[in-house]
Design a protein around this motif. Structure first.
Motif, PDB file in Angstrom:
ATOM      1  N   GLN A   1       0.999  -0.890  -0.075  1.00  0.00           N
ATOM      2  CA  GLN A   1       0.440  -0.256   0.055  1.00  0.00           C
ATOM      3  C   GLN A   1       1.030   0.913  -0.175  1.00  0.00           C
ATOM      4  O   GLN A   1       0.173   2.335  -0.611  1.00  0.00           O
ATOM      5  N   ILE A   2       2.196   1.183   0.340  1.00  0.00           N
ATOM      6  CA  ILE A   2       3.026   2.561   0.399  1.00  0.00           C
ATOM      7  C   ILE A   2       3.265   2.604  -1.151  1.00  0.00           C
ATOM      8  O   ILE A   2       3.083   4.014  -1.100  1.00  0.00           O
ATOM      9  N   GLN A   3       3.686   1.332  -1.411  1.00  0.00           N
ATOM     10  CA  GLN A   3       4.402   2.138  -2.715  1.00  0.00           C
ATOM     11  C   GLN A   3       3.223   2.501  -3.854  1.00  0.00           C
ATOM     12  O   GLN A   3       3.681   3.386  -4.431  1.00  0.00           O
ATOM     13  N   ARG A   4       1.994   2.105  -3.418  1.00  0.00           N
ATOM     14  CA  ARG A   4       0.493   2.462  -4.713  1.00  0.00           C
ATOM     15  C   ARG A   4       0.573   4.233  -3.937  1.00  0.00           C
ATOM     16  O   ARG A   4      -0.088   4.816  -4.929  1.00  0.00           O
ATOM     17  N   ASP A   5       0.764   4.482  -2.554  1.00  0.00           N
ATOM     18  CA  ASP A   5      -0.019   5.500  -2.402  1.00  0.00           C
ATOM     19  C   ASP A   5       1.194   6.646  -2.931  1.00  0.00           C
ATOM     20  O   ASP A   5       1.137   7.464  -3.214  1.00  0.00           O
TER      21      ASP A   5
ATOM     22  N   PHE B   1      -3.498  -1.127 -15.558  1.00  0.00           N
ATOM     23  CA  PHE B   1      -3.975  -0.068 -15.774  1.00  0.00           C
ATOM     24  C   PHE B   1      -5.415   0.720 -15.565  1.00  0.00           C
ATOM     25  O   PHE B   1      -5.182   1.495 -14.765  1.00  0.00           O
ATOM     26  N   ALA B   2      -5.905  -0.709 -14.971  1.00  0.00           N
ATOM     27  CA  ALA B   2      -6.868   0.357 -13.847  1.00  0.00           C
ATOM     28  C   ALA B   2      -6.451   0.593 -12.334  1.00  0.00           C
ATOM     29  O   ALA B   2      -7.206   1.500 -12.216  1.00  0.00           O
ATOM     30  N   VAL B   3      -5.551  -0.009 -12.115  1.00  0.00           N
ATOM     31  CA  VAL B   3      -4.929   0.592 -11.192  1.00  0.00           C
ATOM     32  C   VAL B   3      -4.138   1.577 -11.230  1.00  0.00           C
ATOM     33  O   VAL B   3      -4.211   2.657 -10.244  1.00  0.00           O
ATOM     34  N   MET B   4      -3.408   1.372 -11.975  1.00  0.00           N
ATOM     35  CA  MET B   4      -3.088   2.989 -12.639  1.00  0.00           C
ATOM     36  C   MET B   4      -3.599   4.589 -12.076  1.00  0.00           C
ATOM     37  O   MET B   4      -4.140   5.415 -12.139  1.00  0.00           O
TER      38      MET B   4
ATOM     39  N   ASP C   1     -13.998   1.480 -25.503  1.00  0.00           N
ATOM     40  CA  ASP C   1     -13.042   3.408 -25.581  1.00  0.00           C
ATOM     41  C   ASP C   1     -12.105   2.930 -24.506  1.00  0.00           C
ATOM     42  O   ASP C   1     -12.896   2.979 -23.123  1.00  0.00           O
ATOM     43  N   PRO C   2     -11.324   3.256 -24.607  1.00  0.00           N
ATOM     44  CA  PRO C   2      -9.962   2.897 -23.296  1.00  0.00           C
ATOM     45  C   PRO C   2      -9.954   4.586 -22.470  1.00  0.00           C
ATOM     46  O   PRO C   2      -9.234   4.227 -21.521  1.00  0.00           O
ATOM     47  N   LEU C   3     -10.705   5.416 -23.228  1.00  0.00           N
ATOM     48  CA  LEU C   3     -10.315   6.481 -22.826  1.00  0.00           C
ATOM     49  C   LEU C   3     -11.722   6.664 -21.657  1.00  0.00           C
ATOM     50  O   LEU C   3     -11.354   7.735 -20.738  1.00  0.00           O
ATOM     51  N   ALA C   4     -12.639   6.078 -21.946  1.00  0.00           N
ATOM     52  CA  ALA C   4     -13.783   5.658 -21.090  1.00  0.00           C
ATOM     53  C   ALA C   4     -13.184   4.458 -19.825  1.00  0.00           C
ATOM     54  O   ALA C   4     -14.151   4.953 -18.830  1.00  0.00           O
ATOM     55  N   ASP C   5     -13.121   3.814 -20.422  1.00  0.00           N
ATOM     56  CA  ASP C   5     -12.519   2.566 -19.652  1.00  0.00           C
ATOM     57  C   ASP C   5     -11.729   1.781 -20.011  1.00  0.00           C
ATOM     58  O   ASP C   5     -11.039   1.249 -21.296  1.00  0.00           O
ATOM     59  N   VAL C   6     -10.752   2.828 -19.055  1.00  0.00           N
ATOM     60  CA  VAL C   6      -8.560   1.643 -19.269  1.00  0.00           C
ATOM     61  C   VAL C   6      -8.601   0.399 -19.320  1.00  0.00           C
ATOM     62  O   VAL C   6      -8.108  -0.561 -19.901  1.00  0.00           O
ATOM     63  N   SER C   7      -9.463  -0.547 -18.143  1.00  0.00           N
ATOM     64  CA  SER C   7      -9.632  -1.845 -18.124  1.00  0.00           C
ATOM     65  C   SER C   7      -9.697  -2.572 -19.654  1.00  0.00           C
ATOM     66  O   SER C   7      -9.730  -3.316 -19.905  1.00  0.00           O
ATOM     67  N   GLU C   8     -10.219  -2.029 -21.088  1.00  0.00           N
ATOM     68  CA  GLU C   8     -10.366  -2.651 -22.190  1.00  0.00           C
ATOM     69  C   GLU C   8      -8.481  -3.134 -22.290  1.00  0.00           C
ATOM     70  O   GLU C   8      -9.090  -4.021 -22.883  1.00  0.00           O
ATOM     71  N   LEU C   9      -8.240  -2.410 -21.981  1.00  0.00           N
ATOM     72  CA  LEU C   9      -6.710  -2.855 -21.985  1.00  0.00           C
ATOM     73  C   LEU C   9      -6.005  -4.013 -21.184  1.00  0.00           C
ATOM     74  O   LEU C   9      -5.054  -5.103 -21.448  1.00  0.00           O
ATOM     75  N   ALA C  10      -7.091  -4.194 -20.944  1.00  0.00           N
ATOM     76  CA  ALA C  10      -6.683  -5.911 -20.000  1.00  0.00           C
ATOM     77  C   ALA C  10      -7.411  -7.084 -20.777  1.00  0.00           C
ATOM     78  O   ALA C  10      -7.048  -8.124 -20.663  1.00  0.00           O
ATOM     79  N   ASP C  11      -8.135  -7.016 -22.365  1.00  0.00           N
ATOM     80  CA  ASP C  11      -9.032  -7.579 -22.341  1.00  0.00           C
ATOM     81  C   ASP C  11      -8.714  -7.500 -24.298  1.00  0.00           C
ATOM     82  O   ASP C  11      -9.330  -7.309 -24.714  1.00  0.00           O
TER      83      ASP C  11
END
Length: 425
Positions: free
Chosen positions: A319-323, A353-356, A401-411
């Motif tokens: 969590q430290i890394q993510r913060d 991508f979604a976590v970023m 639309d990856p600009l609306a939902d970047v999780s598209e890049l997981a699939d």
């Protein structure tokens, strides 16, 4: 006589050019829209012209010539092929702790071939491999370049340099095994030699372990392992040979020492402090932060044989890394996409991508981290990570639309490398 010879030479040159032009293979790619990652906007109804694996032109609203070869990606969004700046192709997370010792050395070479194919299928057409044993990935890179195997373009570090007994040394076996990484050293001059050795055997980037790590024994992530003068010798020698450098560095002091020494990218950067962030901004140093893989390691690590001490370190810094990812990004540190594939499954890294975005980036910023920024950090601006004339025709396509939902890049639905489809669902 000289004029006649000159005219004949010109005629031969023109004939050669015409013959080359006639033999050149041209393909056209169309789709609903194309993401211009530089401008952060879509190009509608694109027509991408590709000749001999490279992009010749990108136009909008035009049609391919009659009778030409067309790859129709209608209903999809086209993006540049993705770049992962921190992978380990010759490893798998299913074999943690001591479980890896049940296999022969060449088992990992074969796994590297499988992992390369899986990363390519996930849309990553370029990867930076920052640490491999037995020069496995050097051979893998050659096999891909020679056309024997499908896989991404690889920028390979070979062995990671480190201190005796440190994170990049062999730390799991007792003294009777006399196990030691061939890339450890304990002085600036020794490290200069190690840089030359890794380059000799095909290294295209130099990786060094500046601090302790999570998945080693007898090291703690925050502990600095190399003196600044040693890190500076590595950076200077690598740059002398035209190579970029990357430093595994979790701890704040090791991060700052690596930045001051001239290292190009900081891997993990988990425990960076405010001074380290300021230094990164000042020096233009890239952070390469793997903020997704803990979800996997904590869920599956015990079953995979990972030792409790390693899982403990993983929990403590996650969590430290993510913060700190959020803090560094907000402060203006340049960021690249980095998964640490090998610690987690290679085929699943697009989930980062979604976590970023969850930790502060906009979708286009996350996408640029895996395209424009990564290409710049590799020293390959204009060659990969963009769809524009002169670049390799490395493309991916997704339904949404990856600009609306970047999780598209997981699939990812379609992957092209060098103008050829290498994966399609």
């Amino acid at each position: 006589m000289r004029a006649s010879n000159f005219s004949a030479a010109v005629a031969v040159s023109l004939m050669s050019l015409l013959a080359a032009s006639a033999s050149a293979e041209t393909t056209y790619v169309t789709g609903d829209r194309l993401l211009d990652v530089e401008r952060g906007r879509y190009v509608e109804a694109p027509l991408i012209t590709i000749t001999d694996g490279k992009i010749v032109s990108v136009e909008s609203g035009k049609s391919a010539p009659d009778g030409s070869e067309v790859i129709d990606l209608s209903g999809r969004t086209i993006l540049p092929g993705l770049i992962d700046m921190h992978v380990h192709l010759d490893g798998r997370p299913e074999y943690g702790g001591y479980t890896s010792l049940q296999f022969t050395d060449r088992f990992w070479t074969i796994l590297g071939a499988v992992n390369a194919g899986r990363m390519l299928g996930a849309g990553f057409t370029t990867v930076r491999n920052v640490g491999a044993d037995d020069y496995n990935v050097a051979g893998l890179d050659q096999a891909i370049e020679e056309g024997w195997l499908d896989g991404p373009r690889i920028v390979n570090a070979n062995y990671a340099l480190g201190a005796t007994g440190g994170h990049c040394d062999e730390t799991y076996l007792p003294p009777s095994f006399n196990a030691k990484s061939p890339a450890v050293a304990d002085s600036p001059e020794e490290f200069r030699l190690r840089v030359r050795e890794q380059r000799k055997y095909g290294a295209e980037v130099i990786k060094v372990c500046a601090t302790g790590g999570v998945f080693s024994r007898n090291t703690e992530p925050g502990q600095q392992q190399l003196h600044e003068e040693e890190l500076r010798a590595i950076a200077e020698e690598a740059h002398f040979w035209g190579l970029k450098t990357a430093a595994h560095a979790h701890g704040a002091e090791g991060i700052k020492a690596a930045i001051r020494a001239g290292i190009d990218t900081i891997e993990h950067a988990s425990l960076v402090d405010d001074e380290g962030i300021r230094l990164a901004v000042q020096h233009g140093t890239y952070f390469s932060m793997d903020i997704y893989n803990t979800d996997y390691t904590q869920a599956a690590g015990k079953a995979n044989g990972v030792l409790e001490d390693n899982l403990r370190k993983d929990r403590e810094i996650a969590q430290i890394q993510r913060d700190n990812f959020r803090k560094a990004h907000k402060a203006g540190v340049r960021m690249v996409f980095a998964s640490d594939a090998g610690v987690m499954p290679h085929e699943d890294v697009g989930g980062q991508f979604a976590v970023m975005v969850e930790y502060g980036m906009t979708p286009i910023e996350a996408i640029r981290a895996a395209t424009l920024n990564a290409a710049d950090a590799l020293g390959q601006t204009g060659e990969v990570g963009v769809i524009k004339p002169g670049a390799w025709a490395d493309l991916i396509a997704v339904d949404g639309d990856p600009l609306a939902d970047v999780s598209e890049l997981a699939d990812v639905d379609v992957v092209m490398k060098g103008g050829e489809i290498v994966f399609a669902r």
